[in-house]
Every structure is written in C-alpha cells, then in structure tokens.
Write a protein that holds these residues in place. Structure first.
Motif, mmCIF file in Angstrom:
data_model
loop_
_atom_site.group_PDB
_atom_site.id
_atom_site.type_symbol
_atom_site.label_atom_id
_atom_site.label_comp_id
_atom_site.label_asym_id
_atom_site.label_seq_id
_atom_site.Cartn_x
_atom_site.Cartn_y
_atom_site.Cartn_z
ATOM 1 N N PHE A 6 0.803 -1.219 0.000
ATOM 2 C CA PHE A 6 0.000 0.000 0.000
ATOM 3 C C PHE A 6 0.839 1.274 0.000
ATOM 4 O O PHE A 6 0.295 2.376 0.114
ATOM 5 N N THR A 7 2.142 1.115 -0.130
ATOM 6 C CA THR A 7 3.051 2.255 -0.067
ATOM 7 C C THR A 7 3.845 2.363 -1.358
ATOM 8 O O THR A 7 4.384 1.360 -1.835
ATOM 9 N N PRO A 8 3.928 3.526 -1.982
ATOM 10 C CA PRO A 8 4.759 3.664 -3.183
ATOM 11 C C PRO A 8 6.186 3.203 -2.905
ATOM 12 O O PRO A 8 6.783 3.581 -1.894
ATOM 13 N N GLN A 9 6.724 2.398 -3.781
ATOM 14 C CA GLN A 9 8.046 1.813 -3.552
ATOM 15 C C GLN A 9 9.154 2.623 -4.235
ATOM 16 O O GLN A 9 10.055 2.066 -4.860
ATOM 17 N N ASN A 10 9.085 3.933 -4.094
ATOM 18 C CA ASN A 10 10.115 4.808 -4.675
ATOM 19 C C ASN A 10 10.550 5.881 -3.684
ATOM 20 O O ASN A 10 10.954 6.976 -4.068
ATOM 21 N N ILE A 11 10.478 5.579 -2.391
ATOM 22 C CA ILE A 11 10.823 6.533 -1.350
ATOM 23 C C ILE A 11 12.263 6.280 -0.932
ATOM 24 O O ILE A 11 12.562 5.312 -0.225
ATOM 25 N N ALA A 48 13.184 13.643 2.006
ATOM 26 C CA ALA A 48 12.288 14.548 1.275
ATOM 27 C C ALA A 48 11.147 13.761 0.632
ATOM 28 O O ALA A 48 9.993 14.211 0.632
ATOM 29 N N ASP A 49 11.463 12.584 0.084
ATOM 30 C CA ASP A 49 10.415 11.713 -0.464
ATOM 31 C C ASP A 49 9.439 11.310 0.635
ATOM 32 O O ASP A 49 8.213 11.292 0.430
ATOM 33 N N LEU A 50 9.980 10.966 1.793
ATOM 34 C CA LEU A 50 9.134 10.548 2.915
ATOM 35 C C LEU A 50 8.216 11.678 3.347
ATOM 36 O O LEU A 50 7.011 11.467 3.575
ATOM 37 N N LEU A 51 8.738 12.892 3.449
ATOM 38 C CA LEU A 51 7.923 14.037 3.857
ATOM 39 C C LEU A 51 6.804 14.297 2.859
ATOM 40 O O LEU A 51 5.663 14.583 3.250
ATOM 41 N N ALA A 52 7.109 14.211 1.580
ATOM 42 C CA ALA A 52 6.082 14.420 0.550
ATOM 43 C C ALA A 52 4.989 13.375 0.675
ATOM 44 O O ALA A 52 3.790 13.685 0.552
ATOM 45 N N GLN A 84 14.593 4.906 4.279
ATOM 46 C CA GLN A 84 13.380 5.718 4.161
ATOM 47 C C GLN A 84 12.202 4.919 3.606
ATOM 48 O O GLN A 84 11.054 5.149 4.008
ATOM 49 N N GLN A 85 12.460 3.989 2.716
ATOM 50 C CA GLN A 85 11.378 3.166 2.179
ATOM 51 C C GLN A 85 10.736 2.325 3.280
ATOM 52 O O GLN A 85 9.513 2.267 3.406
ATOM 53 N N GLN A 86 11.569 1.679 4.075
ATOM 54 C CA GLN A 86 11.045 0.876 5.169
ATOM 55 C C GLN A 86 10.357 1.747 6.211
ATOM 56 O O GLN A 86 9.364 1.351 6.815
ATOM 57 N N ARG A 87 10.879 2.935 6.395
ATOM 58 C CA ARG A 87 10.264 3.887 7.316
ATOM 59 C C ARG A 87 8.812 4.154 6.907
ATOM 60 O O ARG A 87 7.896 4.101 7.732
ATOM 61 N N ALA A 88 8.595 4.413 5.617
ATOM 62 C CA ALA A 88 7.239 4.645 5.117
ATOM 63 C C ALA A 88 6.393 3.380 5.198
ATOM 64 O O ALA A 88 5.225 3.421 5.611
ATOM 65 N N ASP A 89 6.975 2.244 4.786
ATOM 66 C CA ASP A 89 6.231 0.977 4.843
ATOM 67 C C ASP A 89 5.736 0.711 6.257
ATOM 68 O O ASP A 89 4.588 0.294 6.464
ATOM 69 N N ASN A 90 6.595 0.955 7.239
ATOM 70 C CA ASN A 90 6.238 0.658 8.623
ATOM 71 C C ASN A 90 5.218 1.648 9.173
ATOM 72 O O ASN A 90 4.341 1.284 9.959
#
Length: 451
Positions: free
Chosen positions: A210-215, A219-223, A278-284
């Motif tokens: 459910f999370t875009p896999q391009n973070i 800055a990507d995470l904040l967006a 950062q990708q895992q940060r968003a996924d979690n």
C-alpha cells in the motif's frame, strides 16, 4: 474453510458470507443518509449474523457460540461489528472475534467533505452530475442514481476508486452516528464492545502493498506523509519523524535486506526483507497506522471487564500483508510447513471451540522438531493486558532456502522450505523498537488521521 474445519475434527460449522463493495456497499453523503442508508456493506454483514442466529441450529450449530472472523478489510469489518450500536449488543450475535490484520482506513463522518466529494464524483461519472437537479425540483442526484443501470454504476465506482491516492479507496465505512457511532480508536479506548473473547494479530510486513516503492530520501518521505495525512500540520509531521527515527538519509540499492527479530538489533523502523532506510520507514508507518495499531487497540479493549484477548504476530518470512491467509485456511505455500499449518489451524480452532487459542506442545513444536514435547508458550497462551502485553510470535526456523517473489515483494527474496516451527512469547509493547509506544502516539492524533 474445509481444511480448517477438518483439521479441528469437524468440531464447528463454517459460514462464509458476502457483502456489497465499492459504491454499492459504501456510498455516503447527506443525501444518501436521508434517502437510504450509509455503510450498506457493513449492514449486509450484520444481517448475515442475524440470519445465523435464526437458522444455524438447523445445520447443527449453536447460536450462542458464534465466532466471527476475517482478514484485512474483513478483519476491519469484524472490528466494526464489535463496535456496532455503541457496543450495546453484548453477545446477542456472537461470542468471539478473530481479527487478522484489521484494516482501519480513514473514517470520516457520513456527510464530511471527503465522502461527499466521492459521492459527487461518482454521480458525475454515472451521468448524474450535481447540476442534474437544478431547475427540476422533482428530481435529485439520488433518484437519478437509483434509475441508472448497474453497469453504469459499476463503471462509476471504478472511476472514483482508481482516481484516489495510492493506498486509499474511494468508498469506505463512515461514522453514521447510528451503527458506527465513533472513531474506532476512541470507542476501543472506552471498551464499549460487543462479544467476549478476541484473537487478534498482524503480519510482520503489512505496508509494502500500500506504499509507493520509490521513497529513497527523507524529502520523499515528507512528501508522502503530507499526501497521506492531509490534516497534519508541520508540527504533527515532526512528531511522526520523532516516533519513527532514521539514521540514514537515503537507501543503498545494493544493500542486503533482512528480516528483523523484533527484540534486538535493527528493527522494523528501518529494516525488513522488503526494504530499508526511508522506504522501510514509510512501509512501517503505513503498516502500523492501518493494520498493526488497530490490532493493538483491539487487544487492549478486550483485556478486562470479563473479557479476554490473545495477540500474535505472523512472522514467517516474508510476512507481507495477506500471506498468513493460507496458513489457517490453506492450501499452504512452500514456506509454510505442514507442522506450522496444523499449529495455526488448531490455534484458531481451539479459540472457536474453547474460547482459548492454546495448543498442545507437540502441535506447537511440530513433528519435525528435535523434541516435540518440549515446553512451548503456546500451550498456555497468556491473555493480553496493559500490565503484561505479551504476544505469541508465530515463526519458523531453518529449512532449505529458495528464491521467490511473494505477494507484496518488489523483487525475489529468500524463503525457506521444510522449516520447523519456532513459536515464542514476546513483549508486544517493546517489540520492534517500541511498537506499543508508537501505537499510543497514533491514538493521540486519531482525530487528525482520522481513525
């Protein structure tokens, strides 16, 4: 459900229900509320539970010992049935609840801006735009929709659902003030509940689907955070970053990803088999807000007042959202040995029949274990409480490595065939770098999510 029933000596009857989805099940606005009902899909489920009460005895069932269960949106639906009518129904429709990865999306009021905009977008796509009723007092958008063909409504539902933010849906349950009276996070805190016993859990890696896999950068995470949580201020986002710290500003694409053990070393905050940094940060973040924390809140809600709750995590690699389904419903995947399937199916079966998920040591350890009769925490599964927030970690160990691309993985990962059961007892609150603390944070900002 046949494998689950057979593995438990045919000790219970399984009833599988259907309910309306998309706009047919969850169209909401002030006009829909005044002319019909919102949350129609949830009401479909409720009607099915009433049907079971009336007729299950004709199939040899016991209406006083009903367990409701589901996974993902099904588990979220179970949660809403637990909260139905402010939790005033007691055990009149069911006694027990099984909730696997309960999905709690943003839940708005039935006539709030977001569901209303989805209603108008749906009406426009169906040929009933807001301008339709102007100058014609005998007509309304609602009447126009009722007269439209099913095919046109299906297409309109798809158009709206496909136009949303990645990881969101166009039509969802809403707070209607009648059946669903509050935000689930808040009503669970007040322990206003139906049912008596709960078995609840989550998968190790709920977020990647459910999370875009391009973070790759902060800055990507904040967006992504600003898009995902539009009601958050900069201060709110700063708090999120505080609760979800990261030591690296970008991801090394050549770095080897690995599963965490939940207790020591790197945690799910920054590392998994699917991603890191950062990708895992968003996924979690997505995993915990949408699936994991709701399961914690449910466990806490059923922890006293004559109730009991039992928590678990499904950690068999890769453990992405939905990969647990085959473990308790079958057919199993190569990384789910027969011993593990038997254990999970009997956990669920014992909960259904005996109100307690505990299983024997030989089943918990499995026939392939070096000592199948060795003590195992699943033989005396401790109820969850704030004082003793324990969960059973359902995992495997050893086995033959192989490469596969399971559900939710953006690439091939290592999995293990012919593994042995590895079932342990862990502290859910301190698990994965303090997951319980983070869930407390999300409940504190639930009105802004909203959930």
């Amino acid at each position: 459900m046949t494998s689950l029933v057979n593995t438990n000596n045919n000790d219970f009857i399984a009833v599988v229900i259907q309910y309306r989805l998309g706009a047919f099940g969850f169209l909401s606005s002030d006009e829909v509320f005044r002319n019909g009902v919102v949350n129609a899909g949830i009401l479909d489920q409720h009607f099915a539970l009433q049907w079971v009460q009336s007729y299950i005895s004709m199939f040899g069932g016991n209406a006083s010992q009903v367990t409701i269960g589901g996974e993902s949106a099904g588990a979220g639906s179970v949660m809403l049935q637990d909260l139905a009518y402010g939790g005033t129904q007691g055990t009149s429709l069911f006694r027990n609840t099984f909730s696997a990865s309960p999905y709690l999306p943003m839940q708005y009021g039935y006539k709030d801006f977001v569901p209303s905009q989805s209603y108008y977008a749906f009406a426009t796509a169906a040929g009933c735009p807001p301008t339709y009723a102007y100058g014609n007092s005998s007509q309304s958008i609602f009447r126009c929709l009722v007269a439209a063909s099913s095919q046109k409504l299906q297409n309109a539902s798809f158009v709206v659902s496909a136009s949303g933010v990645f990881g969101t849906w166009g039509f969802l349950p809403v707070t209607d003030g009648v059946f669903i009276q509050q935000l689930p996070s808040q009503q669970l805190l007040q322990k206003q509940l139906n049912g008596q016993h709960l078995l609840v859990g989550n998968d190790a890696n709920e977020g990647p689907l459910f999370t875009p896999q391009n973070i790759t950068t902060e800055a990507d995470l904040l967006a992504w955070l600003r898009l995902t949580f539009p009601l958050f201020t900069n201060d709110d986002i700063a708090k999120v970053l505080l609760y979800y710290p990261s030591t690296n500003a970008s991801v090394d694409p050549m770095a080897l990803d690995f599963a965490t053990n939940g207790i020591s070393g790197p945690t799910a905050l920054n590392e998994s088999q699917v991603g890191s940094g950062q990708q895992q940060r968003a996924d979690n973040i997505y995993a915990e807000t949408s699936f994991v924390c709701p399961s914690y809140w449910m466990a806490e809600a059923y922890s006293d007042r004559g109730r009991a709750s039992y928590r678990y995590q499904y950690s068999v690699p890769l453990g992405t959202h939905g990969t647990d389904l085959t473990a308790y419903f079958g057919p199993v995947l190569p990384n789910q040995p027969a011993d593990f399937e038997r254990a999970f199916m009997q956990i669920l079966g014992n909960f259904i029949v005996r109100d307690n998920p505990s299983i024997s040591a030989d089943v918990a350890n499995g026939a392939r274990a070096s000592n199948p009769s060795a003590p195992n925490p699943a033989t005396n599964w401790p109820p969850y409480s704030n004082f003793a927030p324990y969960q059973i970690n359902l995992n495997t160990t050893g086995g033959t490595p192989y490469q596969a691309q399971p559900l939710g993985a953006p690439f091939n990962v290592t999995q293990y065939a012919n593994a042995t059961n590895d079932i342990t007892l862990v502290n859910a609150y301190t698990w994965e770098g303090g997951r319980g603390y983070r869930c407390d944070f999300w409940r504190s900002v639930a009105a802004l999510v909203p959930e």
